[in-house]
Design a protein around this motif. Structure first.
Motif, PDB file in Angstrom:
ATOM      1  N   LEU A 161      44.951  35.031  40.436  1.00 46.69           N
ATOM      2  CA  LEU A 161      45.339  36.038  39.442  1.00 46.69           C
ATOM      3  C   LEU A 161      45.833  35.377  38.162  1.00 46.69           C
ATOM      4  CD1 LEU A 161      46.107  38.996  38.596  1.00 46.69           C
ATOM      5  CD2 LEU A 161      48.372  38.490  39.536  1.00 46.69           C
ATOM      6  N   LEU A 162      46.664  34.369  38.294  1.00 44.51           N
ATOM      7  CA  LEU A 162      47.201  33.679  37.117  1.00 44.51           C
ATOM      8  C   LEU A 162      46.066  33.049  36.294  1.00 44.51           C
ATOM      9  CD1 LEU A 162      50.263  32.041  38.878  1.00 44.51           C
ATOM     10  CD2 LEU A 162      50.450  33.621  36.957  1.00 44.51           C
ATOM     11  N   THR A 163      45.049  32.557  36.967  1.00 44.24           N
ATOM     12  CA  THR A 163      43.916  31.961  36.256  1.00 44.24           C
ATOM     13  C   THR A 163      43.113  33.041  35.529  1.00 44.24           C
ATOM     14  OG1 THR A 163      43.869  30.223  37.935  1.00 44.24           O
ATOM     15  CG2 THR A 163      41.946  30.399  36.503  1.00 44.24           C
ATOM     16  N   VAL A 164      42.940  34.191  36.162  1.00 40.43           N
ATOM     17  CA  VAL A 164      42.269  35.312  35.491  1.00 40.43           C
ATOM     18  C   VAL A 164      43.049  35.720  34.239  1.00 40.43           C
ATOM     19  CG1 VAL A 164      41.593  37.737  35.701  1.00 40.43           C
ATOM     20  CG2 VAL A 164      41.222  36.188  37.637  1.00 40.43           C
ATOM     21  N   GLY A 225      35.867  38.266  51.024  1.00 41.63           N
ATOM     22  CA  GLY A 225      35.436  39.645  51.231  1.00 41.63           C
ATOM     23  C   GLY A 225      36.461  40.723  50.952  1.00 41.63           C
ATOM     24  N   GLN A 226      37.652  40.351  50.488  1.00 43.62           N
ATOM     25  CA  GLN A 226      38.703  41.365  50.309  1.00 43.62           C
ATOM     26  C   GLN A 226      39.078  41.539  48.839  1.00 43.62           C
ATOM     27  OE1 GLN A 226      42.006  41.184  53.024  1.00 43.62           O
ATOM     28  NE2 GLN A 226      43.409  42.066  51.520  1.00 43.62           N
ATOM     29  N   THR A 227      39.178  42.792  48.403  1.00 43.19           N
ATOM     30  CA  THR A 227      39.544  43.072  47.018  1.00 43.19           C
ATOM     31  C   THR A 227      41.054  42.979  46.856  1.00 43.19           C
ATOM     32  OG1 THR A 227      37.647  44.545  46.804  1.00 43.19           O
ATOM     33  CG2 THR A 227      39.374  44.745  45.146  1.00 43.19           C
ATOM     34  N   THR A 228      41.488  42.097  45.975  1.00 41.38           N
ATOM     35  CA  THR A 228      42.917  41.905  45.703  1.00 41.38           C
ATOM     36  C   THR A 228      43.181  42.191  44.226  1.00 41.38           C
ATOM     37  OG1 THR A 228      42.649  39.602  45.044  1.00 41.38           O
ATOM     38  CG2 THR A 228      42.958  40.022  47.406  1.00 41.38           C
ATOM     39  N   VAL A 229      44.440  42.078  43.836  1.00 39.26           N
ATOM     40  CA  VAL A 229      44.780  42.251  42.420  1.00 39.26           C
ATOM     41  C   VAL A 229      44.051  41.233  41.543  1.00 39.26           C
ATOM     42  CG1 VAL A 229      47.002  43.394  42.756  1.00 39.26           C
ATOM     43  CG2 VAL A 229      46.902  40.883  42.749  1.00 39.26           C
ATOM     44  N   LEU A 234      40.052  40.427  37.360  1.00 45.25           N
ATOM     45  CA  LEU A 234      38.823  39.781  36.871  1.00 45.25           C
ATOM     46  C   LEU A 234      37.814  40.833  36.424  1.00 45.25           C
ATOM     47  CD1 LEU A 234      37.066  37.325  36.318  1.00 45.25           C
ATOM     48  CD2 LEU A 234      36.328  37.376  38.714  1.00 45.25           C
ATOM     49  N   TRP A 235      37.715  41.912  37.169  1.00 42.70           N
ATOM     50  CA  TRP A 235      36.794  42.978  36.773  1.00 42.70           C
ATOM     51  C   TRP A 235      37.151  43.496  35.369  1.00 42.70           C
ATOM     52  CZ3 TRP A 235      37.476  48.428  36.101  1.00 42.70           C
ATOM     53  CH2 TRP A 235      36.281  49.119  35.904  1.00 42.70           C
ATOM     54  N   GLN A 236      38.429  43.714  35.124  1.00 38.38           N
ATOM     55  CA  GLN A 236      38.850  44.211  33.818  1.00 38.38           C
ATOM     56  C   GLN A 236      38.528  43.194  32.713  1.00 38.38           C
ATOM     57  OE1 GLN A 236      39.733  47.000  32.713  1.00 38.38           O
ATOM     58  NE2 GLN A 236      40.792  46.605  30.764  1.00 38.38           N
ATOM     59  N   VAL A 237      38.745  41.923  32.980  1.00 38.99           N
ATOM     60  CA  VAL A 237      38.433  40.888  31.980  1.00 38.99           C
ATOM     61  C   VAL A 237      36.934  40.871  31.688  1.00 38.99           C
ATOM     62  CG1 VAL A 237      38.398  38.405  31.527  1.00 38.99           C
ATOM     63  CG2 VAL A 237      40.445  39.453  32.517  1.00 38.99           C
ATOM     64  N   LEU A 238      36.116  41.033  32.730  1.00 37.52           N
ATOM     65  CA  LEU A 238      34.663  41.034  32.518  1.00 37.52           C
ATOM     66  C   LEU A 238      34.227  42.258  31.723  1.00 37.52           C
ATOM     67  CD1 LEU A 238      33.526  39.782  36.029  1.00 37.52           C
ATOM     68  CD2 LEU A 238      33.510  38.490  33.876  1.00 37.52           C
ATOM     69  N   GLU A 239      34.845  43.397  32.006  1.00 34.72           N
ATOM     70  CA  GLU A 239      34.557  44.590  31.214  1.00 34.72           C
ATOM     71  C   GLU A 239      34.935  44.344  29.748  1.00 34.72           C
ATOM     72  OE1 GLU A 239      33.736  48.187  32.481  1.00 34.72           O
ATOM     73  OE2 GLU A 239      32.693  46.719  33.742  1.00 34.72           O
ATOM     74  N   GLY A 240      36.079  43.701  29.560  1.00 31.52           N
ATOM     75  CA  GLY A 240      36.534  43.386  28.207  1.00 31.52           C
ATOM     76  C   GLY A 240      35.618  42.398  27.505  1.00 31.52           C
ATOM     77  N   LEU A 241      35.164  41.413  28.236  1.00 30.54           N
ATOM     78  CA  LEU A 241      34.246  40.426  27.642  1.00 30.54           C
ATOM     79  C   LEU A 241      32.938  41.073  27.218  1.00 30.54           C
ATOM     80  CD1 LEU A 241      34.401  37.129  29.745  1.00 30.54           C
ATOM     81  CD2 LEU A 241      35.003  37.450  27.335  1.00 30.54           C
ATOM     82  N   VAL A 261      28.908  36.397  38.934  1.00 29.37           N
ATOM     83  CA  VAL A 261      29.942  37.056  38.137  1.00 29.37           C
ATOM     84  C   VAL A 261      29.473  38.444  37.692  1.00 29.37           C
ATOM     85  CG1 VAL A 261      31.156  36.951  35.914  1.00 29.37           C
ATOM     86  CG2 VAL A 261      31.038  34.913  37.380  1.00 29.37           C
ATOM     87  N   TRP A 262      28.259  38.513  37.192  1.00 28.41           N
ATOM     88  CA  TRP A 262      27.756  39.817  36.717  1.00 28.41           C
ATOM     89  C   TRP A 262      27.524  40.766  37.888  1.00 28.41           C
ATOM     90  CZ3 TRP A 262      29.374  38.748  32.305  1.00 28.41           C
ATOM     91  CH2 TRP A 262      29.039  37.572  31.629  1.00 28.41           C
ATOM     92  N   GLU A 263      27.092  40.216  39.019  1.00 33.40           N
ATOM     93  CA  GLU A 263      26.897  41.042  40.213  1.00 33.40           C
ATOM     94  C   GLU A 263      28.252  41.598  40.693  1.00 33.40           C
ATOM     95  OE1 GLU A 263      24.801  42.508  41.936  1.00 33.40           O
ATOM     96  OE2 GLU A 263      25.942  42.893  43.778  1.00 33.40           O
ATOM     97  N   PHE A 264      29.279  40.766  40.614  1.00 33.76           N
ATOM     98  CA  PHE A 264      30.636  41.201  40.960  1.00 33.76           C
ATOM     99  C   PHE A 264      31.084  42.332  40.034  1.00 33.76           C
ATOM    100  CE2 PHE A 264      35.133  40.775  39.728  1.00 33.76           C
ATOM    101  CZ  PHE A 264      35.785  40.911  40.938  1.00 33.76           C
ATOM    102  N   GLN A 265      30.859  42.167  38.745  1.00 38.90           N
ATOM    103  CA  GLN A 265      31.255  43.217  37.787  1.00 38.90           C
ATOM    104  C   GLN A 265      30.588  44.546  38.148  1.00 38.90           C
ATOM    105  OE1 GLN A 265      29.996  42.581  33.762  1.00 38.90           O
ATOM    106  NE2 GLN A 265      31.123  44.356  32.995  1.00 38.90           N
ATOM    107  N   ARG A 266      29.287  44.490  38.454  1.00 36.89           N
ATOM    108  CA  ARG A 266      28.565  45.707  38.800  1.00 36.89           C
ATOM    109  C   ARG A 266      29.113  46.326  40.082  1.00 36.89           C
ATOM    110  NH1 ARG A 266      25.465  47.421  42.180  1.00 36.89           N
ATOM    111  NH2 ARG A 266      25.251  45.435  43.268  1.00 36.89           N
TER     112      ARG A 266
END
Lengths: 316, 316
Positions: A161-164, A225-229, A234-241, A261-266
């Protein structure tokens, strides 16, 4: 890490949720289109959460909203600029220590009232409190694991999270390389140069890293395989990018770079709770917050063909 | 938050402590002039710690060294650049998730080996593991406190630590406003402008905040009267500021500004364990790391007399 998000005036403020009074809060709970009574029937003592954050922009508050929305935990929101500025006053009745910047999370439990600031600290707290954000897989294993192994698994989510959020800060600083208190228009030459460094050096470095995590961890970045904060952030950062640097992102996609990365965003965008949030109209659109679209900072034609900084010599 | 600290080459590497092999580690333990057998006799299963960080500079590794030195917990250190760079490779046997940047903490407990990166995450972990860094006062009270109150007290230390590290990042970015991978010499005009913003806007904002915390919390910044990782980090940042901006600090002292901050810097430096560390010769001097002394970035004569940026209009 939550640096202070500047706010340009006090004339507009929206409230997605009413301020935190018990009546308003109950009303908000009833009105929410995804309110699930089962959650509250299970736990009448569930903490009541209020997010205090600047109005209009998604900003750093959005990382916290996503934790609530994804886990279906109701929250109130205060976007009143006058009240927000008062909360940052050291004499504000927010407990101790007081707070340097927003976002600020208020937790009311019975007669107790606690406030936490700093985006990573808030998300750490929430991921310890909210079952869906909690690492149930790790807990199941922990009976046989040592205390060290369990503790580090939790810490690892925080680490990613800190890296994101480091990447989030770097994208912000691209349009504000000289001072967060100055307008972009007063630092355009510096922003152009920093944006080139972001496009050519920093985004490839970060996205290569996340691409590798997603490859190793079955589509998630901290725990297999688990969605965490960390994933939500990261999803929000990719949307922002994709909002701020559409040309750069398009070219990277077309070149087959960072495919995971793009597959994750989708795929995150298609998760039920995220999709419902996006379609609800509650999600604040990108505008002039952390992520801004200035076409002159987006990828230039011909970039990557030897036109970059030539004096780069430092080895990381 | 630990951004990656660049390193300019691999020709020099010092090792304060041998790399982490059991023989070398035991030898280091015996040799340490403040080694206290009682600690180890009490707990033969105490984790073994190795800090992996770039050589020569104090850098972000210093925030972690201070936690060990202050609490008298032995640690090994690896400063071999080739080995360090290998640890950041995604195929390195560091467990999952892998790591974006140094510092990196290795924890060996029996046959288990765990690695954590990101400075705030490492300090969060250590402050949960090391009794002297743990909030004993809070624990004593927690029998009667709610779970929420206890959790937020721990989170509050992390909150303040994150704010200290935000300041650390802002000071770093002053000499690298365009790119961490570029030399300072290639971004001097931008650095001059950003340094002015740091001196006139950011340092006053941060030091006013810490001055107020120190006033309210009996000389400490997160928990009343108790030294935490947040205090140790703030002390290091203040030492760095006095190295990098001696004129600015001198003028602030002489003007009576942030008096509690300078008093805090003096008093922490006189604590037994910190004093012993400084006098041991183990502490790496400031040079060209996070905190650098470029006289042209330090306070100019006549500053503060109306010569600052005039276009500042944003309200925070």
């Amino acid at each position: 890490m939550a640096r202070d998000t500047p706010w340009r005036g006090a004339s507009h403020h929206l409230r997605l949720w009413p301020p935190h009074t018990s009546d308003a809060y109950e009303e908000a709970r009833r009105e929410r289109n995804h309110f699930r009574p089962s959650y509250h029937q299970q736990d009448e003592m569930a903490p009541k959460y209020t997010l205090h954050y600047w109005p209009q922009i998604p900003g750093r508050g959005e990382y916290i909203r996503l934790a609530f929305e994804y886990s279906d935990v109701p929250y109130a929101e205060n976007n009143d600029v006058t009240k927000l500025q008062a909360l940052l006053d050291e004499s504000a009745p927010t407990g101790s220590p007081h707070h340097f910047a927003l976002p600020l999370l208020e937790i009311t439990e019975g007669s107790q009232r606690q406030l936490i600031s700093q985006t990573p600290a808030i998300l750490l707290y929430l991921s310890q409190q909210i079952p869906r954000l909690y690492n149930s897989q790790t807990e199941a294993k922990s009976a046989t694991a040592t205390a060290t192994a369990t503790a580090t698994t939790h810490i690892h989510t925080h680490q990613v999270l800190l890296t994101v959020l480091d990447l989030s800060n770097e994208v912000h600083d691209t349009h504000h390389p000289i001072g967060a208190g100055l307008y972009y228009e007063d630092q355009k030459p510096e922003a152009a140069r920093r944006a080139r460094d972001l496009r050519e050096e920093r985004l490839p470095k970060f996205l290569t890293y996340f691409d590798q995590l997603l490859t190793n961890l079955e589509g998630r970045v901290a725990i297999k395989g688990q969605t965490t904060v960390a994933d939500l952030a990261l999803w929000q950062v990719l949307e922002g990018l994709n909002f701020a640097f559409p040309q750069w992102c398009k070219r990277a996609r077309e070149a087959g770079q960072y495919a995971k990365v793009w597959e994750f965003q989708r795929s995150v965008g298609e998760e039920d709770r995220i999709k419902a949030y996006v379609e609800s109209g509650r999600r604040k659109p990108f505008s002039d917050g952390l992520f801004r679209h200035y076409p002159e900072l987006d990828a230039a034609e011909g970039e990557g063909e030897g036109e970059g900084e030539t004096k780069k010599r430092r080895v990381e």
